[in-house]
Structure formats: structure tokens, C-alpha cells
Design a protein around this motif. Structure first.
Motif, PDB file in Angstrom:
ATOM      1  N   LYS A  60       1.762   7.256  -3.763  1.00 17.23           N
ATOM      2  CA  LYS A  60       3.013   6.603  -4.142  1.00 17.23           C
ATOM      3  C   LYS A  60       2.809   5.091  -4.150  1.00 17.23           C
ATOM      4  CE  LYS A  60       6.039  10.101  -2.179  1.00 17.23           C
ATOM      5  NZ  LYS A  60       7.093  10.371  -1.196  1.00 17.23           N
ATOM      6  N   VAL A  61       3.557   4.399  -5.018  1.00 11.56           N
ATOM      7  CA  VAL A  61       3.454   2.943  -5.097  1.00 11.56           C
ATOM      8  C   VAL A  61       4.848   2.321  -5.037  1.00 11.56           C
ATOM      9  CG1 VAL A  61       1.344   2.956  -6.447  1.00 11.56           C
ATOM     10  CG2 VAL A  61       3.512   2.891  -7.617  1.00 11.56           C
ATOM     11  N   ASN A  62       4.864   1.024  -4.747  1.00  8.54           N
ATOM     12  CA  ASN A  62       6.085   0.238  -4.844  1.00  8.54           C
ATOM     13  C   ASN A  62       5.777  -1.018  -5.648  1.00  8.54           C
ATOM     14  OD1 ASN A  62       4.883  -1.626  -3.085  1.00  8.54           O
ATOM     15  ND2 ASN A  62       5.768  -0.632  -1.293  1.00  8.54           N
ATOM     16  N   HIS A  63       6.696  -1.935  -5.710  1.00  5.54           N
ATOM     17  CA  HIS A  63       6.517  -3.105  -6.563  1.00  5.54           C
ATOM     18  C   HIS A  63       5.463  -4.080  -6.032  1.00  5.54           C
ATOM     19  CE1 HIS A  63       9.377  -4.531  -3.571  1.00  5.54           C
ATOM     20  NE2 HIS A  63       9.033  -5.762  -3.903  1.00  5.54           N
ATOM     21  N   LEU A  64       5.049  -3.946  -4.787  1.00  4.35           N
ATOM     22  CA  LEU A  64       4.039  -4.836  -4.201  1.00  4.35           C
ATOM     23  C   LEU A  64       2.627  -4.251  -4.230  1.00  4.35           C
ATOM     24  CD1 LEU A  64       5.997  -6.016  -1.054  1.00  4.35           C
ATOM     25  CD2 LEU A  64       5.646  -7.257  -3.180  1.00  4.35           C
ATOM     26  N   THR A  65       2.491  -2.995  -4.578  1.00  7.05           N
ATOM     27  CA  THR A  65       1.198  -2.312  -4.531  1.00  7.05           C
ATOM     28  C   THR A  65       0.259  -2.823  -5.606  1.00  7.05           C
ATOM     29  OG1 THR A  65       2.332  -0.348  -3.734  1.00  7.05           O
ATOM     30  CG2 THR A  65       0.098  -0.049  -4.524  1.00  7.05           C
ATOM     31  N   GLU A  66      -0.995  -3.032  -5.220  1.00  8.26           N
ATOM     32  CA  GLU A  66      -2.066  -3.456  -6.121  1.00  8.26           C
ATOM     33  C   GLU A  66      -3.139  -2.369  -6.130  1.00  8.26           C
ATOM     34  OE1 GLU A  66      -2.213  -6.174  -8.033  1.00  8.26           O
ATOM     35  OE2 GLU A  66      -0.235  -6.813  -7.364  1.00  8.26           O
ATOM     36  N   PRO A  67      -4.019  -2.376  -7.138  1.00  6.97           N
ATOM     37  CA  PRO A  67      -5.085  -1.353  -7.196  1.00  6.97           C
ATOM     38  C   PRO A  67      -5.971  -1.306  -5.949  1.00  6.97           C
ATOM     39  CG  PRO A  67      -4.898  -2.436  -9.301  1.00  6.97           C
ATOM     40  CD  PRO A  67      -3.985  -3.163  -8.367  1.00  6.97           C
ATOM     41  N   ILE A  68      -6.232  -2.452  -5.340  1.00  4.67           N
ATOM     42  CA  ILE A  68      -7.074  -2.461  -4.138  1.00  4.67           C
ATOM     43  C   ILE A  68      -6.401  -1.716  -2.991  1.00  4.67           C
ATOM     44  CG2 ILE A  68      -6.231  -4.696  -3.328  1.00  4.67           C
ATOM     45  CD1 ILE A  68      -9.834  -3.512  -3.027  1.00  4.67           C
ATOM     46  N   ASP A  69      -5.079  -1.721  -2.956  1.00  3.22           N
ATOM     47  CA  ASP A  69      -4.343  -0.992  -1.924  1.00  3.22           C
ATOM     48  C   ASP A  69      -4.547   0.516  -2.069  1.00  3.22           C
ATOM     49  OD1 ASP A  69      -3.297  -3.424  -0.976  1.00  3.22           O
ATOM     50  OD2 ASP A  69      -1.622  -3.303  -2.401  1.00  3.22           O
ATOM     51  N   ILE A  70      -4.523   0.994  -3.300  1.00  2.00           N
ATOM     52  CA  ILE A  70      -4.726   2.429  -3.557  1.00  2.00           C
ATOM     53  C   ILE A  70      -6.157   2.823  -3.200  1.00  2.00           C
ATOM     54  CG2 ILE A  70      -4.642   4.247  -5.306  1.00  2.00           C
ATOM     55  CD1 ILE A  70      -1.919   2.986  -4.501  1.00  2.00           C
ATOM     56  N   TYR A  71      -7.123   1.971  -3.541  1.00  2.00           N
ATOM     57  CA  TYR A  71      -8.525   2.235  -3.203  1.00  2.00           C
ATOM     58  C   TYR A  71      -8.691   2.301  -1.683  1.00  2.00           C
ATOM     59  CZ  TYR A  71     -13.621   1.670  -3.159  1.00  2.00           C
ATOM     60  OH  TYR A  71     -14.951   1.839  -2.950  1.00  2.00           O
ATOM     61  N   SER A  72      -8.051   1.408  -0.959  1.00  2.00           N
ATOM     62  CA  SER A  72      -8.134   1.412   0.506  1.00  2.00           C
ATOM     63  C   SER A  72      -7.497   2.667   1.095  1.00  2.00           C
ATOM     64  CB  SER A  72      -7.445   0.174   1.075  1.00  2.00           C
ATOM     65  OG  SER A  72      -8.069  -0.990   0.619  1.00  2.00           O
ATOM     66  N   GLU A  73      -6.375   3.093   0.533  1.00  2.00           N
ATOM     67  CA  GLU A  73      -5.743   4.333   0.987  1.00  2.00           C
ATOM     68  C   GLU A  73      -6.666   5.528   0.755  1.00  2.00           C
ATOM     69  OE1 GLU A  73      -1.870   5.149  -0.597  1.00  2.00           O
ATOM     70  OE2 GLU A  73      -1.160   3.122  -0.147  1.00  2.00           O
ATOM     71  N   TRP A  74      -7.362   5.519  -0.382  1.00  2.00           N
ATOM     72  CA  TRP A  74      -8.296   6.606  -0.701  1.00  2.00           C
ATOM     73  C   TRP A  74      -9.418   6.663   0.321  1.00  2.00           C
ATOM     74  CZ3 TRP A  74     -12.967   6.207  -4.239  1.00  2.00           C
ATOM     75  CH2 TRP A  74     -13.508   7.464  -4.506  1.00  2.00           C
ATOM     76  N   ILE A  75      -9.954   5.502   0.679  1.00  2.00           N
ATOM     77  CA  ILE A  75     -11.017   5.444   1.682  1.00  2.00           C
ATOM     78  C   ILE A  75     -10.509   5.994   3.012  1.00  2.00           C
ATOM     79  CG2 ILE A  75     -12.439   3.879   3.074  1.00  2.00           C
ATOM     80  CD1 ILE A  75     -12.641   2.096   0.582  1.00  2.00           C
ATOM     81  N   ASP A  76      -9.314   5.578   3.418  1.00  2.00           N
ATOM     82  CA  ASP A  76      -8.745   6.052   4.680  1.00  2.00           C
ATOM     83  C   ASP A  76      -8.502   7.558   4.646  1.00  2.00           C
ATOM     84  OD1 ASP A  76      -8.790   3.437   5.525  1.00  2.00           O
ATOM     85  OD2 ASP A  76      -6.654   3.084   5.135  1.00  2.00           O
ATOM     86  N   ALA A  77      -8.000   8.071   3.519  1.00  3.51           N
ATOM     87  CA  ALA A  77      -7.744   9.505   3.399  1.00  3.51           C
ATOM     88  C   ALA A  77      -9.044  10.299   3.438  1.00  3.51           C
ATOM     89  CB  ALA A  77      -6.985   9.798   2.111  1.00  3.51           C
TER      90      ALA A  77
END
Length: 110
Positions: A60-77
Motif C-alpha cells: 500500500k502507498v500514500n502521498h508521501l511514499t517513494e519507490p525507495i520506500d517500497i524497495y525497503s519494505e520488500w527487503i524487510d518482508a
């Protein structure tokens, strides 16, 4: 007595923002710049896809989310899944004492 007159200064050169990366290294196949992130802010979903090994992740994303945030979440998951897998595979705790040999059935002492 009046105030001192300030000299008119022109604003200095503004710092240019460095754009953040949108292509990253895959955790599984280790290819550089093979992972791309697509943000769909209207639907509130981000998709991460590796072009080489076809690994996928969705978040899920919000208006502040950037691609690097999604990549970091993927690493954590991925790390969390790996830790969870190790815990479920771990055998029952065993002692460091050697297991005694079972008594043989062939003993004929009368």
C-alpha cells in the motif's frame, strides 16, 4: 535616528534536488537495476517487479511514499519471511548429552 538601510541581496542559487533511484538490485538474482517500482497513487498500490527472475511484491502507498520506500519494505518482508522459515524448520531442542544405546534384545541371562 533612522534604521540602517539593508543592501538588496539577490537570492543565492537554489540547490537542485537529486532524483531518487527507481531501479534497484534484486535480492534473489542479484542483477543490478533489474527491479522496477510502479506507484499507482489513485488506487493506493505499489508494485515491485524484477525483470530477470520475475520476483514480485505489492504494498500500500500514500502521498508521501517513494519507490525507495517500497524497495525497503520488500527487503524487510524478505528478511522476515526468511527468519520465519528458519524458526519453523528448527528441530526440537536437544541436549548436548549423548543418547544412550538401546538395550539389546538378544541378551539371554537366566
Amino acid at each position: 535616528m533612522g534604521k540602517r538601510k539593508k543592501s538588496s541581496r539577490k537570492p543565492g542559487p537554489s540547490k537542485q534536488k537529486v532524483p531518487l533511484d527507481t531501479a534497484f538490485t534484486c535480492l534473489f538474482c542479484h542483477h543490478d537495476k533489474s527491479v522496477t517500482v510502479r506507484l499507482d497513487r489513485k488506487e493506493g498500490v505499489a508494485q515491485l517487479v524484477c525483470r530477470v527472475c520475475d520476483q514480485r511484491y505489492q504494498s500500500k502507498v500514500n502521498h508521501l511514499t517513494e519507490p525507495i520506500d517500497i524497495y525497503s519494505e520488500w527487503i524487510d518482508a524478505a528478511d522476515a519471511a526468511q527468519r520465519e522459515e528458519r524458526v519453523s524448520r528448527r528441530p526440537a531442542a536437544s541436549s548436548s548429552r549423548p543418547v544412550p544405546a538401546p538395550a539389546s534384545v538378544d541378551s539371554d541371562e537366566d
